[in-house]
Motif scaffolding. Structure first.
Motif, PDB file in Angstrom:
ATOM      1  N   LEU A 123      -6.104  12.461  35.501  1.00 47.75           N
ATOM      2  CA  LEU A 123      -5.005  12.346  36.460  1.00 47.75           C
ATOM      3  C   LEU A 123      -4.250  13.671  36.543  1.00 47.75           C
ATOM      4  N   PRO A 124      -3.693  13.977  37.714  1.00 49.42           N
ATOM      5  CA  PRO A 124      -2.807  15.145  37.796  1.00 49.42           C
ATOM      6  C   PRO A 124      -1.515  14.853  37.033  1.00 49.42           C
ATOM      7  N   GLY A 125      -0.825  15.909  36.626  1.00 45.41           N
ATOM      8  CA  GLY A 125       0.407  15.696  35.871  1.00 45.41           C
ATOM      9  C   GLY A 125       1.560  16.536  36.395  1.00 45.41           C
ATOM     10  N   ILE A 126       2.776  16.074  36.120  1.00 49.37           N
ATOM     11  CA  ILE A 126       3.980  16.859  36.405  1.00 49.37           C
ATOM     12  C   ILE A 126       4.903  16.749  35.194  1.00 49.37           C
ATOM     13  N   GLN A 127       5.823  17.685  35.086  1.00 51.58           N
ATOM     14  CA  GLN A 127       6.797  17.679  34.003  1.00 51.58           C
ATOM     15  C   GLN A 127       8.015  16.867  34.423  1.00 51.58           C
ATOM     16  N   ALA A 128       8.503  16.044  33.501  1.00 51.80           N
ATOM     17  CA  ALA A 128       9.699  15.239  33.760  1.00 51.80           C
ATOM     18  C   ALA A 128      10.465  15.061  32.456  1.00 51.80           C
ATOM     19  N   ARG A 129      11.755  14.797  32.600  1.00 54.98           N
ATOM     20  CA  ARG A 129      12.621  14.579  31.437  1.00 54.98           C
ATOM     21  C   ARG A 129      12.736  13.074  31.190  1.00 54.98           C
ATOM     22  N   LEU A 130      12.565  12.666  29.937  1.00 56.66           N
ATOM     23  CA  LEU A 130      12.616  11.256  29.559  1.00 56.66           C
ATOM     24  C   LEU A 130      14.054  10.740  29.600  1.00 56.66           C
ATOM     25  N   THR A 131      14.252   9.538  30.164  1.00 59.19           N
ATOM     26  CA  THR A 131      15.608   9.018  30.350  1.00 59.19           C
ATOM     27  C   THR A 131      16.111   8.166  29.183  1.00 59.19           C
ATOM     28  N   ARG A 132      15.248   7.824  28.231  1.00 58.93           N
ATOM     29  CA  ARG A 132      15.680   7.029  27.069  1.00 58.93           C
ATOM     30  C   ARG A 132      14.710   7.223  25.918  1.00 58.93           C
ATOM     31  N   ASN A 133      15.146   6.869  24.699  1.00 58.12           N
ATOM     32  CA  ASN A 133      14.272   6.928  23.532  1.00 58.12           C
ATOM     33  C   ASN A 133      13.169   5.881  23.638  1.00 58.12           C
ATOM     34  N   ILE A 134      11.993   6.210  23.105  1.00 60.08           N
ATOM     35  CA  ILE A 134      10.886   5.251  23.044  1.00 60.08           C
ATOM     36  C   ILE A 134      10.289   5.314  21.649  1.00 60.08           C
ATOM     37  N   ALA A 135      10.248   4.183  20.966  1.00 65.22           N
ATOM     38  CA  ALA A 135       9.624   4.109  19.649  1.00 65.22           C
ATOM     39  C   ALA A 135       8.133   3.854  19.805  1.00 65.22           C
ATOM     40  N   SER A 136       7.353   4.266  18.798  1.00 65.94           N
ATOM     41  CA  SER A 136       5.903   4.079  18.827  1.00 65.94           C
ATOM     42  C   SER A 136       5.389   3.899  17.405  1.00 65.94           C
ATOM     43  N   ALA A 137       4.339   3.115  17.256  1.00 65.14           N
ATOM     44  CA  ALA A 137       3.701   2.938  15.957  1.00 65.14           C
ATOM     45  C   ALA A 137       2.700   4.061  15.739  1.00 65.14           C
ATOM     46  N   GLN A 138       2.704   4.665  14.561  1.00 64.06           N
ATOM     47  CA  GLN A 138       1.741   5.718  14.262  1.00 64.06           C
ATOM     48  C   GLN A 138       0.340   5.126  14.151  1.00 64.06           C
ATOM     49  N   GLY A 139      -0.660   5.971  14.385  1.00 63.48           N
ATOM     50  CA  GLY A 139      -2.044   5.549  14.221  1.00 63.48           C
ATOM     51  C   GLY A 139      -2.749   5.181  15.520  1.00 63.48           C
ATOM     52  N   ARG A 140      -2.041   5.247  16.647  1.00 59.14           N
ATOM     53  CA  ARG A 140      -2.659   4.986  17.943  1.00 59.14           C
ATOM     54  C   ARG A 140      -1.898   5.764  19.007  1.00 59.14           C
ATOM     55  N   GLU A 141      -2.576   6.080  20.095  1.00 57.34           N
ATOM     56  CA  GLU A 141      -1.902   6.675  21.238  1.00 57.34           C
ATOM     57  C   GLU A 141      -1.290   5.545  22.046  1.00 57.34           C
ATOM     58  N   ASP A 142      -0.047   5.729  22.460  1.00 58.75           N
ATOM     59  CA  ASP A 142       0.602   4.759  23.335  1.00 58.75           C
ATOM     60  C   ASP A 142       0.723   5.367  24.722  1.00 58.75           C
ATOM     61  N   TYR A 143       0.397   4.564  25.725  1.00 57.28           N
ATOM     62  CA  TYR A 143       0.564   4.976  27.120  1.00 57.28           C
ATOM     63  C   TYR A 143       1.646   4.095  27.733  1.00 57.28           C
ATOM     64  N   ILE A 144       2.736   4.721  28.119  1.00 58.51           N
ATOM     65  CA  ILE A 144       3.906   4.025  28.625  1.00 58.51           C
ATOM     66  C   ILE A 144       4.004   4.250  30.127  1.00 58.51           C
ATOM     67  N   ARG A 145       4.184   3.172  30.868  1.00 56.04           N
ATOM     68  CA  ARG A 145       4.368   3.283  32.310  1.00 56.04           C
ATOM     69  C   ARG A 145       5.776   3.774  32.605  1.00 56.04           C
ATOM     70  N   VAL A 146       5.881   4.687  33.574  1.00 57.46           N
ATOM     71  CA  VAL A 146       7.179   5.240  33.929  1.00 57.46           C
ATOM     72  C   VAL A 146       7.340   5.292  35.446  1.00 57.46           C
ATOM     73  N   ALA A 147       8.593   5.200  35.861  1.00 62.79           N
ATOM     74  CA  ALA A 147       8.964   5.430  37.260  1.00 62.79           C
ATOM     75  C   ALA A 147       9.638   6.795  37.319  1.00 62.79           C
ATOM     76  N   LEU A 148       9.338   7.550  38.355  1.00 63.28           N
ATOM     77  CA  LEU A 148       9.924   8.877  38.513  1.00 63.28           C
ATOM     78  C   LEU A 148      11.126   8.833  39.442  1.00 63.28           C
ATOM     79  N   GLU A 149      12.149   9.584  39.071  1.00 60.63           N
ATOM     80  CA  GLU A 149      13.354   9.719  39.886  1.00 60.63           C
ATOM     81  C   GLU A 149      13.721  11.194  39.933  1.00 60.63           C
ATOM     82  N   GLN A 150      14.208  11.649  41.061  1.00 63.66           N
ATOM     83  CA  GLN A 150      14.639  13.044  41.167  1.00 63.66           C
ATOM     84  C   GLN A 150      16.017  13.173  40.525  1.00 63.66           C
ATOM     85  N   GLY A 151      16.126  14.022  39.514  1.00 63.10           N
ATOM     86  CA  GLY A 151      17.403  14.259  38.844  1.00 63.10           C
ATOM     87  C   GLY A 151      17.997  15.604  39.246  1.00 63.10           C
TER      88      GLY A 151
END
Length: 197
Positions: A123-151
């Motif tokens: 997939l193509p990518g763009i840089q964005a700033r995260l709007t909140r903390n996200i926790a993750s369990a070690q030992g696997r890659e997590d893919y989190i769905r996000v909505a983009l907003e112009q800041g």
């Protein structure tokens, strides 16, 4: 849904049918697909339950080889990749969202390679700033769905929370962010890459 994703990737999908937890019926559908196509995709039956026959069906074909069973990502862990003769066989998770994410990250690349393209980014990518903390369990890659907003300083990526199987989370998402398997999460304000749908 997989038919639409497959067609969007430039392949010609053919729906083979549905079956419940029945070895003979599943094998017949898979044989039909192997006889007619370069790649077979099935969704569901790839876990380790007593009624999940996908592995048994794969092993029942001469020249079959399991290349991967289970990948360290969430969602999408119970994915199967196999070779049957000279055909590619994917066993995708039964949850629609998991299947869509695995298709987007892995199957699409496989289809592109079959079509003669060099292996590249899914997939193509763009840089964005995260709007909140996200926790993750070690030992696997997590893919989190996000909505983009112009800041004020560029794009902002707002995580879409909800159960991993909710299709509405995919409908509302513009892309995915990846949390590395060695990370415990991401912090609000971090700049990161969003993989765009």
């Amino acid at each position: 849904t997989l038919q639409a994703l497959t067609a969007k990737s430039g392949a010609v999908p053919e729906f083979l049918g549905r079956t419940g937890d029945n070895f003979q019926k599943l094998k017949a559908l898979c044989k039909k697909g192997l006889d007619r196509a370069d790649m077979v995709l099935i969704s569901g039956g790839s876990s380790v339950g007593a009624r999940d026959y996908t592995l048994e069906v794969i092993h029942s074909f001469p020249g079959s080889e399991i290349l991967a069973h289970g990948i360290s990502i969430s969602p999408g862990k119970p994915t199967i990749l196999a070779r049957i003769g000279n055909k590619i066989f994917w066993g995708l998770p039964g949850h629609v969202v998991s299947a869509m994410i695995v298709f987007t990250l892995f199957v699409k690349t496989s289809l592109n390679q079959l079509g003669g393209e060099k292996i590249g980014r899914p997939l193509p990518g763009i840089q964005a700033r995260l709007t909140r903390n996200i926790a993750s369990a070690q030992g696997r890659e997590d893919y989190i769905r996000v909505a983009l907003e112009q800041g004020k300083t560029g794009w902002e990526a707002a995580p879409i929370l909800g159960k991993s199987g909710l299709i509405s989370t995919m409908v509302r998402a513009d892309g995915l962010i990846r949390i590395d398997q060695n990370s415990e999460g991401l912090e609000k304000g971090e700049w990161l890459e969003v993989l765009l749908f």
